[in-house]
Design a protein around this motif. Sequence first.
Motif, PDB file in Angstrom:
ATOM      1  N   ASN A   1      -1.844   7.124   2.649  1.00  0.00           N
ATOM      2  CA  ASN A   1      -1.557   6.424   1.440  1.00  0.00           C
ATOM      3  C   ASN A   1      -0.352   5.833   1.359  1.00  0.00           C
ATOM      4  OD1 ASN A   1      -2.389   5.485  -1.201  1.00  0.00           O
ATOM      5  ND2 ASN A   1      -2.390   7.303  -2.408  1.00  0.00           N
ATOM      6  N   PRO A   2      -0.488   4.520   1.503  1.00  0.00           N
ATOM      7  CA  PRO A   2       0.775   3.781   1.559  1.00  0.00           C
ATOM      8  C   PRO A   2       1.859   3.947   0.259  1.00  0.00           C
ATOM      9  CG  PRO A   2      -1.086   2.281   1.370  1.00  0.00           C
ATOM     10  CD  PRO A   2      -1.601   3.645   1.415  1.00  0.00           C
ATOM     11  N   ILE A   3       3.072   3.616   0.555  1.00  0.00           N
ATOM     12  CA  ILE A   3       4.010   3.538  -0.727  1.00  0.00           C
ATOM     13  C   ILE A   3       4.488   2.565  -1.036  1.00  0.00           C
ATOM     14  CG2 ILE A   3       6.242   4.867  -1.367  1.00  0.00           C
ATOM     15  CD1 ILE A   3       5.628   7.074   0.300  1.00  0.00           C
TER      16      ILE A   3
ATOM     17  N   THR B   1       0.398  -4.258   6.447  1.00  0.00           N
ATOM     18  CA  THR B   1       0.712  -5.028   5.077  1.00  0.00           C
ATOM     19  C   THR B   1       1.858  -4.132   4.517  1.00  0.00           C
ATOM     20  OG1 THR B   1      -0.994  -4.102   4.022  1.00  0.00           O
ATOM     21  CG2 THR B   1      -1.218  -6.273   4.580  1.00  0.00           C
ATOM     22  N   ILE B   2       2.493  -4.666   3.659  1.00  0.00           N
ATOM     23  CA  ILE B   2       3.700  -3.522   2.753  1.00  0.00           C
ATOM     24  C   ILE B   2       3.407  -4.136   1.290  1.00  0.00           C
ATOM     25  CG2 ILE B   2       5.521  -5.315   3.229  1.00  0.00           C
ATOM     26  CD1 ILE B   2       7.201  -2.960   3.200  1.00  0.00           C
TER      27      ILE B   2
ATOM     28  N   VAL C   1      -1.252  -3.841  -8.921  1.00  0.00           N
ATOM     29  CA  VAL C   1      -0.930  -4.253  -7.454  1.00  0.00           C
ATOM     30  C   VAL C   1      -1.890  -5.263  -7.046  1.00  0.00           C
ATOM     31  CG1 VAL C   1      -1.187  -3.103  -5.240  1.00  0.00           C
ATOM     32  CG2 VAL C   1      -0.435  -1.832  -6.922  1.00  0.00           C
TER      33      VAL C   1
ATOM     34  N   HIS D   1      10.680  -0.664  -3.157  1.00  0.00           N
ATOM     35  CA  HIS D   1      11.377  -1.314  -4.313  1.00  0.00           C
ATOM     36  C   HIS D   1      12.464  -2.007  -3.813  1.00  0.00           C
ATOM     37  CE1 HIS D   1       8.440   1.637  -6.145  1.00  0.00           C
ATOM     38  NE2 HIS D   1       8.706   1.120  -7.304  1.00  0.00           N
TER      39      HIS D   1
ATOM     40  N   ARG E   1       1.208  14.447  -0.896  1.00  0.00           N
ATOM     41  CA  ARG E   1       0.472  13.269  -0.661  1.00  0.00           C
ATOM     42  C   ARG E   1      -0.300  13.083   0.658  1.00  0.00           C
ATOM     43  NH1 ARG E   1       1.197   8.130  -3.887  1.00  0.00           N
ATOM     44  NH2 ARG E   1       1.041   6.088  -2.293  1.00  0.00           N
TER      45      ARG E   1
ATOM     46  N   PRO F   1      -6.497   1.893   0.068  1.00  0.00           N
ATOM     47  CA  PRO F   1      -6.535   3.294   0.632  1.00  0.00           C
ATOM     48  C   PRO F   1      -6.286   4.369  -0.462  1.00  0.00           C
ATOM     49  CG  PRO F   1      -4.376   2.043   1.409  1.00  0.00           C
ATOM     50  CD  PRO F   1      -5.335   1.083   0.981  1.00  0.00           C
ATOM     51  N   GLY F   2      -5.475   4.097  -1.485  1.00  0.00           N
ATOM     52  CA  GLY F   2      -4.962   4.918  -2.681  1.00  0.00           C
ATOM     53  C   GLY F   2      -6.193   5.384  -3.232  1.00  0.00           C
ATOM     54  N   MET F   3      -7.290   4.856  -3.274  1.00  0.00           N
ATOM     55  CA  MET F   3      -8.555   5.010  -4.118  1.00  0.00           C
ATOM     56  C   MET F   3      -9.388   5.943  -3.549  1.00  0.00           C
ATOM     57  SD  MET F   3      -7.333   2.845  -6.226  1.00  0.00           S
ATOM     58  CE  MET F   3      -6.050   1.711  -5.871  1.00  0.00           C
TER      59      MET F   3
ATOM     60  N   TYR G   1       7.855   7.106 -13.724  1.00  0.00           N
ATOM     61  CA  TYR G   1       8.897   7.668 -12.853  1.00  0.00           C
ATOM     62  C   TYR G   1       8.426   7.633 -11.647  1.00  0.00           C
ATOM     63  CZ  TYR G   1      12.279   9.321 -16.633  1.00  0.00           C
ATOM     64  OH  TYR G   1      13.144   9.486 -17.677  1.00  0.00           O
ATOM     65  N   GLY G   2       9.409   7.265 -10.519  1.00  0.00           N
ATOM     66  CA  GLY G   2       9.075   6.963  -9.288  1.00  0.00           C
ATOM     67  C   GLY G   2       9.892   7.986  -8.519  1.00  0.00           C
TER      68      GLY G   2
ATOM     69  N   ARG H   1       7.956  -4.278  -4.777  1.00  0.00           N
ATOM     70  CA  ARG H   1       8.210  -4.447  -6.334  1.00  0.00           C
ATOM     71  C   ARG H   1       9.666  -4.276  -6.698  1.00  0.00           C
ATOM     72  NH1 ARG H   1       7.641  -2.209 -11.550  1.00  0.00           N
ATOM     73  NH2 ARG H   1       7.937  -0.238 -11.750  1.00  0.00           N
TER      74      ARG H   1
ATOM     75  N   ALA I   1       9.204   4.618  -3.192  1.00  0.00           N
ATOM     76  CA  ALA I   1       8.683   5.324  -4.493  1.00  0.00           C
ATOM     77  C   ALA I   1       7.490   5.148  -4.731  1.00  0.00           C
ATOM     78  CB  ALA I   1       9.816   5.050  -5.281  1.00  0.00           C
TER      79      ALA I   1
ATOM     80  N   ARG J   1      -5.250  -2.987  -8.070  1.00  0.00           N
ATOM     81  CA  ARG J   1      -4.854  -1.965  -9.227  1.00  0.00           C
ATOM     82  C   ARG J   1      -4.497  -2.762 -10.368  1.00  0.00           C
ATOM     83  NH1 ARG J   1      -0.482   2.707  -8.499  1.00  0.00           N
ATOM     84  NH2 ARG J   1       0.926   1.014  -8.998  1.00  0.00           N
TER      85      ARG J   1
HETATM   86  O1  TXA Z   1       4.354   1.439 -11.230  1.00  0.00           O
HETATM   87  C1  TXA Z   1       4.541   1.775 -10.029  1.00  0.00           C
HETATM   88  O2  TXA Z   1       3.704   1.081  -9.078  1.00  0.00           O
HETATM   89  C2  TXA Z   1       5.104   3.097  -9.652  1.00  0.00           C
HETATM   90  C3  TXA Z   1       6.672   2.891  -9.740  1.00  0.00           C
HETATM   91  C4  TXA Z   1       7.159   4.139  -9.412  1.00  0.00           C
HETATM   92  O3  TXA Z   1       7.017   1.932  -9.275  1.00  0.00           O
HETATM   93  N1  TXA Z   1       4.716   3.390  -8.494  1.00  0.00           N
HETATM   94  C5  TXA Z   1       3.317   3.813  -8.109  1.00  0.00           C
HETATM   95  O4  TXA Z   1       3.345   4.178  -6.874  1.00  0.00           O
HETATM   96  O5  TXA Z   1       2.585   3.995  -8.812  1.00  0.00           O
HETATM   97  P1  TXA Z   1       1.859   5.034  -6.207  1.00  0.00           P
HETATM   98  O6  TXA Z   1       2.102   5.326  -4.780  1.00  0.00           O
HETATM   99  O7  TXA Z   1       1.615   6.014  -7.093  1.00  0.00           O
HETATM  100  O8  TXA Z   1       0.988   3.723  -6.141  1.00  0.00           O
HETATM  101  C6  TXA Z   1       0.867   2.992  -4.992  1.00  0.00           C
HETATM  102  C7  TXA Z   1      -0.339   2.182  -4.858  1.00  0.00           C
HETATM  103  C8  TXA Z   1      -1.268   3.056  -4.224  1.00  0.00           C
HETATM  104  O9  TXA Z   1      -2.667   2.881  -4.769  1.00  0.00           O
HETATM  105  C9  TXA Z   1      -1.263   2.489  -2.665  1.00  0.00           C
HETATM  106  O10 TXA Z   1      -2.408   2.933  -2.050  1.00  0.00           O
HETATM  107  C10 TXA Z   1      -1.026   1.188  -2.879  1.00  0.00           C
HETATM  108  O11 TXA Z   1      -0.331   0.998  -4.302  1.00  0.00           O
HETATM  109  N2  TXA Z   1      -0.389   0.463  -2.104  1.00  0.00           N
HETATM  110  C11 TXA Z   1       0.664   0.661  -1.434  1.00  0.00           C
HETATM  111  N3  TXA Z   1       1.061  -0.075  -0.188  1.00  0.00           N
HETATM  112  C12 TXA Z   1      -0.135  -0.806  -0.257  1.00  0.00           C
HETATM  113  C13 TXA Z   1      -0.686  -1.621   1.040  1.00  0.00           C
HETATM  114  N4  TXA Z   1       0.121  -1.950   1.936  1.00  0.00           N
HETATM  115  N5  TXA Z   1      -1.904  -2.119   0.918  1.00  0.00           N
HETATM  116  C14 TXA Z   1      -2.656  -1.709  -0.347  1.00  0.00           C
HETATM  117  N6  TXA Z   1      -2.442  -0.945  -1.218  1.00  0.00           N
HETATM  118  C15 TXA Z   1      -1.177  -0.460  -1.131  1.00  0.00           C
END
Ligand code: TXA
Length: 328
Positions: free
Chosen positions: A64-66, A118-119, A184, A69, A60, A232-234, A39-40, A122, A142, A196
Motif C-alpha cells: 500500500n503506497p504512501i 507512480t508517486i 487522491v 509531502h 501497514r 491498492p489502498g482499497m 494527522y500524518g 501533496r 506520511a 479517493r
Molecule cells: O490527507 C491525507 O492524504 C493524509 C495526510 C497525512 O496527508 N494521508 C493519508 O495517507 O491519508 P494514507 O496512506 O492513509 O492514504 C493514502 C492513499 C492510499 O489509499 C494509497 O493507496 C493511495 O493514497 N496512494 C498512495 N500512492 C499511490 C499511488 N502511487 N497510486 C495510487 N494510489 C496511491
Amino acid sequence: MKTVVLKINAKKPQKSKIKRAACFLTNNETVVFPTETVYGLGANALDEKAVKKIFKAKGRPSDNPIIVHVASIDETFFLAKVNETALKLMKHFWPGPLTLVMKSSGLVPKVVTGGLDTIALRLPNHPVALALIKECSFPIAAPSANISGRPSATTAKHVLDDLRGRVDCIIDSGAVKIGLESTVLDVSAITPVLLRPGNITVEKIEKIIGKIKIHKSSYGSKLSGSEFAKAPGMKYTHYAPRAKVILIEADAKNKNAKIKKLKEELRGKKVVFIKSKNKPKLASDLFKMFREFDKSGANFIVVEGVNQTGLGLAIMNRVRKAASKVIL
Ligand code: TXA
Ligand code: MG
C-alpha cells in the motif's frame, strides 16, 4: 520505544520545537504531525529504512503506497514527471487537501510507492506541517497516523491511543480542520481519475480541468481483481471502528419505516446514531465519533447517509467502507 510528545502552536509554530521535530526526521526516525486533513505519520521519503519504520508502526501492508509531502511545487519536478494538468491543479489547489498521482522519477525508494511506477504527492495546508517539511532538506512520506484499519486520527489524543510507544515523536497541535483524508487524483493518464474523494470535490476539480473519471473505489464499493491495480489502498478494510456500522441509504420515502424496523431489531443492544445534514461538520466529526462510540462500548453505530454531491461523496465513501451492513 519512548515517544516524545511536543506541543506546537497550530497557528504560530514555535521554531525551536519545529527544529527538534525535524531532528528526529533527519535521523531517519518517525514523527507524527498535523495536517489540515488528518494527522500524518512521517519519515524521510528518500530513506528506505526510515520509511520501513512507518509500515512497522502502523502495521501497514507493504504493497500500500504512501503519499509524499513536499514544501513547494518546485520540489515535485525532482520526484515526478509533472504534466500540464498536474501543474494547473497544483497552482490552483496547493497548499491544500489534494494529492496528485504522477509518474515517478524514480528518486524515492520502491518501499514508498509499493513497487508502482507512480508517486502520490501533496503540499499540505497547515502551518506546522509546512514549517516541518521546510525545515527538512528532504520530502516526507506520511500515511494517516493510525493503526492500519482504524479510523484516521484527527486529534493528537487519537494518535496517542494508537501509536504511543510505536513512533519516536508526536506533535500535538490540537484538532485538525477537515477531518477526512485528502482527495487522491491520478493525473498520470490523459483523463484524470479520482481514486479517493475528499474536501477538494469533483465539482471543484472539473471547474479547473474539465471532466474527470471517477474510479469505482471513490464510491466506497468493494473492488475485485484488476480493479485494485490503480487503487491498492482499497484492498484493505478502512476506517473500521470496533462497533458494527450500519449505513441507511434508503430514499426519503422509505427511510423512516426502515429505521423503525432496525430499531426494533436492535432492541436491547447499545446503539448510537449519527445523523447530520451539515456536511463539513459531519466530515470533521465522523472519525472522532467512530472512536468515541467505540470507547463508550457501543455495539452498533447507525449512520444516516447524505447525498453524494460535493463533500457528500467523500463522506459516503468513508462510511460505506466502514459499514458492515447497508440498508437500501
Ligand atoms: O490527507 C491525507 O492524504 C493524509 C495526510 C497525512 O496527508 N494521508 C493519508 O495517507 O491519508 P494514507 O496512506 O492513509 O492514504 C493514502 C492513499 C492510499 O489509499 C494509497 O493507496 C493511495 O493514497 N496512494 C498512495 N500512492 C499511490 C499511488 N502511487 N497510486 C495510487 N494510489 C496511491
Ligand atoms: Mg490511511
